[in-house]
Design a protein around this motif. Structure first.
Motif, mmCIF file in Angstrom:
data_model
loop_
_atom_site.group_PDB
_atom_site.id
_atom_site.type_symbol
_atom_site.label_atom_id
_atom_site.label_comp_id
_atom_site.label_asym_id
_atom_site.label_seq_id
_atom_site.Cartn_x
_atom_site.Cartn_y
_atom_site.Cartn_z
ATOM 1 N N VAL A 1 32.934 28.791 -8.283
ATOM 2 C CA VAL A 1 33.631 29.216 -9.496
ATOM 3 C C VAL A 1 35.046 28.641 -9.539
ATOM 4 O O VAL A 1 35.494 28.127 -10.571
ATOM 5 N N LEU A 2 35.732 28.710 -8.407
ATOM 6 C CA LEU A 2 37.098 28.185 -8.394
ATOM 7 C C LEU A 2 37.107 26.665 -8.532
ATOM 8 O O LEU A 2 38.110 26.074 -8.947
ATOM 9 N N GLY A 3 35.976 26.026 -8.203
ATOM 10 C CA GLY A 3 35.876 24.590 -8.405
ATOM 11 C C GLY A 3 35.939 24.196 -9.871
ATOM 12 O O GLY A 3 36.301 23.058 -10.202
ATOM 13 N N VAL A 4 35.575 25.138 -10.754
ATOM 14 C CA VAL A 4 35.670 24.872 -12.195
ATOM 15 C C VAL A 4 36.731 25.763 -12.836
ATOM 16 O O VAL A 4 36.737 25.948 -14.057
ATOM 17 N N ALA A 5 37.630 26.307 -12.002
ATOM 18 C CA ALA A 5 38.661 27.205 -12.516
ATOM 19 C C ALA A 5 39.515 26.532 -13.581
ATOM 20 O O ALA A 5 39.925 27.161 -14.567
ATOM 21 N N GLY A 6 39.770 25.244 -13.383
ATOM 22 C CA GLY A 6 40.574 24.532 -14.383
ATOM 23 C C GLY A 6 39.915 24.558 -15.743
ATOM 24 O O GLY A 6 40.585 24.757 -16.776
ATOM 25 N N SER A 7 38.601 24.383 -15.771
ATOM 26 C CA SER A 7 37.869 24.421 -17.041
ATOM 27 C C SER A 7 37.897 25.815 -17.644
ATOM 28 O O SER A 7 38.031 25.973 -18.866
#
Length: 551
Positions: free
Chosen positions: A378-384
């Motif tokens: 989830v944090l891997g796509v936190a920017g999105s």
């Protein structure tokens, strides 16, 4: 007997609690009484453990025993009175060993009374007679229902912490702070403490202790099996011999996978084992074939239809039916009279049973669901996620987490998930997700609208995600466009609930019914201090969450 530790407890106009010859869970009166005696004995261990720790001494064997013994008393774990008689005797020996160590270390020890001096009867009738005076409601006439209720919250939260800590320890992760926190809670209960403020402070301290226990379990699971990542999981059977693994214990699942390697036997997960498919070292076994069935309360129908042996590794066991009684095994803290128990990690008998049973004769058309959205994913796509929130494409996040159950009212969680607006995302954990995890929720801002974070203990991951997002937005967790909708059933959920309160998370919606041990006065405290609210209707609760965020 008297028991009101779980959501399914009997509720009548006269009050709430199972006080009949057999509880709603299937636990008989003798077993319930023996569990009360065991808890009393463990409080005595807690008294000596805390005092020894103050003198700089530790006894890790005693700590491990306490974790396991407490775990056996959780709802739907162990129903075998013979096991409890043995544990009561073992607890006395552990306590007496700690007493000797304390007396030797302190020189002039102060005499301890209560559970520290308790002598268990040597017969079942005698033990049952003792249970009447030391059960959860002991002293209610003088202490009052509010004190008893808050002591119960502390006790039941303690049970959940011990379960998580045991799961972590069997994978090599233990925390002295967790063992110390559990001993302290036992010591407080042994002391007869009645001050509501003190008891609430202790409950919050236990919530912080549970956060450390969940951190240890997270480290144990990821350190042993790898970091979870999104993975499609088959939910339809494959032709061939089959073993079904239920419960929570990933170590047992790994042992079964290793025992069945190169045997052409397929292994299926059930219930809270579903998140196992997200761990790379577990899904690397090609014969981890699929997930079978749903949440624990459907097991009597699902197990009867499964054409192979079943292994129950932890809660939640309910009374085995004749259709599968001769092919279900228990492991670890689990027990039922007459069932074959695996206490040494040797699953060869399960493998033999799988070979002798028919297995699935044909494969069904493949259907899949996706799991494995741990905090790293989830944090891997936190920017999105952050950009979607800032742009207005993603308006809100709803965490629908916790336990499932059979009692009326749990359709609320299905209705809630289905009513979440299309511009909002659903995070989920625990077995309550079986109410809606096969629905197609589509995407929002290019991201899946439903993210399965894992087991109930993965509340740790959820909190890590929330704290990271709060840091990115420069606000507190309570200012995020995030709402927590929690379903509870048993004591692990009580521990998670205390963790949320201890971490300062406000405005939790709790259901489907409130714990029977929470009196109106205690509920008022939770509402005023923490903003806790009972669920109402899905539509009203969603509207309230969105209005609160807009304000």
């Amino acid at each position: 007997m008297f028991c009101f530790q779980c959501e399914q407890t009997l509720r009548t106009d006269a009050g709430a609690g199972c006080s009949t010859a057999k509880g709603v869970c299937g636990k008989d009166e003798a077993t319930a009484d023996l569990q009360d005696v065991l808890i009393h004995q463990l409080q005595g261990i807690g008294q000596y453990r805390t005092r020894l720790a103050a003198l700089g001494q530790a006894d890790h064997d005693a700590d491990s025993f306490v974790l396991f013994a407490i775990f056996t008393t959780l709802t739907n774990v162990n129903f075998n009175r013979t096991r409890f008689i043995t544990l009561i005797a073992d607890a006395a020996r552990v306590r007496d060993r700690l007493r000797s160590a304390y007396e030797a270390a302190s020189g002039t020890p102060s005499a301890l009374d209560g559970p520290a001096a308790f002598v268990a009867a040597d017969s079942l009738p005698g033990l049952q007679a003792q249970a009447a005076s030391i059960g959860v409601r002991a002293g209610i006439e003088t202490k009052g229902a509010d004190v008893i209720g808050l002591r119960a919250l502390l006790l039941y939260g303690l049970k959940g912490v011990a379960a998580y800590a045991h799961h972590a320890e069997v994978l090599g992760q233990r925390r002295d702070a967790v063992s110390g926190g559990i001993a302290r809670a036992l010591d407080v209960l042994a002391s007869g403490e009645t001050d509501l403020n003190v008891l609430l402070d202790e409950a919050l301290a236990l919530g912080r202790c549970n956060f450390a226990a969940m951190e240890a379990l997270d480290a144990a699971n990821t350190g042993t099996f790898g970091t979870p990542s999104p993975s499609a999981v088959r939910v339809t059977p494959v032709a061939g011999k089959a073993i079904l693994v239920s419960g929570h214990d990933l170590r047992d699942l790994a042992a079964i996978l290793e025992a069945t390697k190169d045997t052409s036997i397929n292994v299926y997960t059930h219930g809270e084992m579903l998140p196992a498919h997200g761990y790379p070292k577990l899904r690397a076994y090609p014969h981890l074939a699929a997930n079978y069935g749903g949440a624990w309360q459907n097991q009597q129908t699902e197990f009867a239809a499964f054409p192979g042996p079943i292994v129950m590794t932890s809660n939640c066991l309910i009374e085995p039916q004749a259709a599968y009684r001769n092919r279900i095994f228990t492991a670890g803290p689990v027990g039922w009279p007459g069932l074959r128990h695996i206490g040494d990690g040797d699953f060869s008998g399960v493998v033999q049973a799988a070979r002798a049973l028919p297995g699935f004769t044909a494969s069904e058309p493949e259907k899949t669901i996706t799991v494995g959205f741990g905090r790293d994913a989830v944090l891997g796509v936190a920017g999105s996620v952050i950009e979607a929130v800032k742009s207005g494409a993603l308006k809100h996040l709803f965490l629908i987490g916790g336990c499932d159950g059979a009692a009326p009212g749990r359709n609320y969680y299905t209705e809630f998930a289905e009513a979440v607006p299309a511009d909002a995302m659903i995070l989920t954990l625990g077995c309550g997700k079986y109410r809606f995890n096969t629905h197609d929720f589509g995407t929002v801002a290019g991201l899946p609208r439903l993210l399965d974070l894992g087991q109930c203990n993965d509340t740790y991951s959820a909190l890590m995600i929330a704290q990271a997002l709060a840091g990115a937005f420069g606000c507190g967790v309570n200012e995020l466009p995030l709402s927590l909708i929690v379903s509870w059933f048993e004591q692990k959920a009580a521990a998670v609930f205390l963790t949320l309160l201890a971490m300062g998370v406000r405005n939790v919606r709790l259901g489907p019914t409130l714990p029977a041990f929470l009196t109106p006065a205690l509920l008022d405290i939770l509402v005023s201090r923490f903003g806790v609210s009972p669920i109402t209707t899905a539509e009203a609760d969603i509207a309230h969450a969105l209005q609160r965020q807009a304000a």
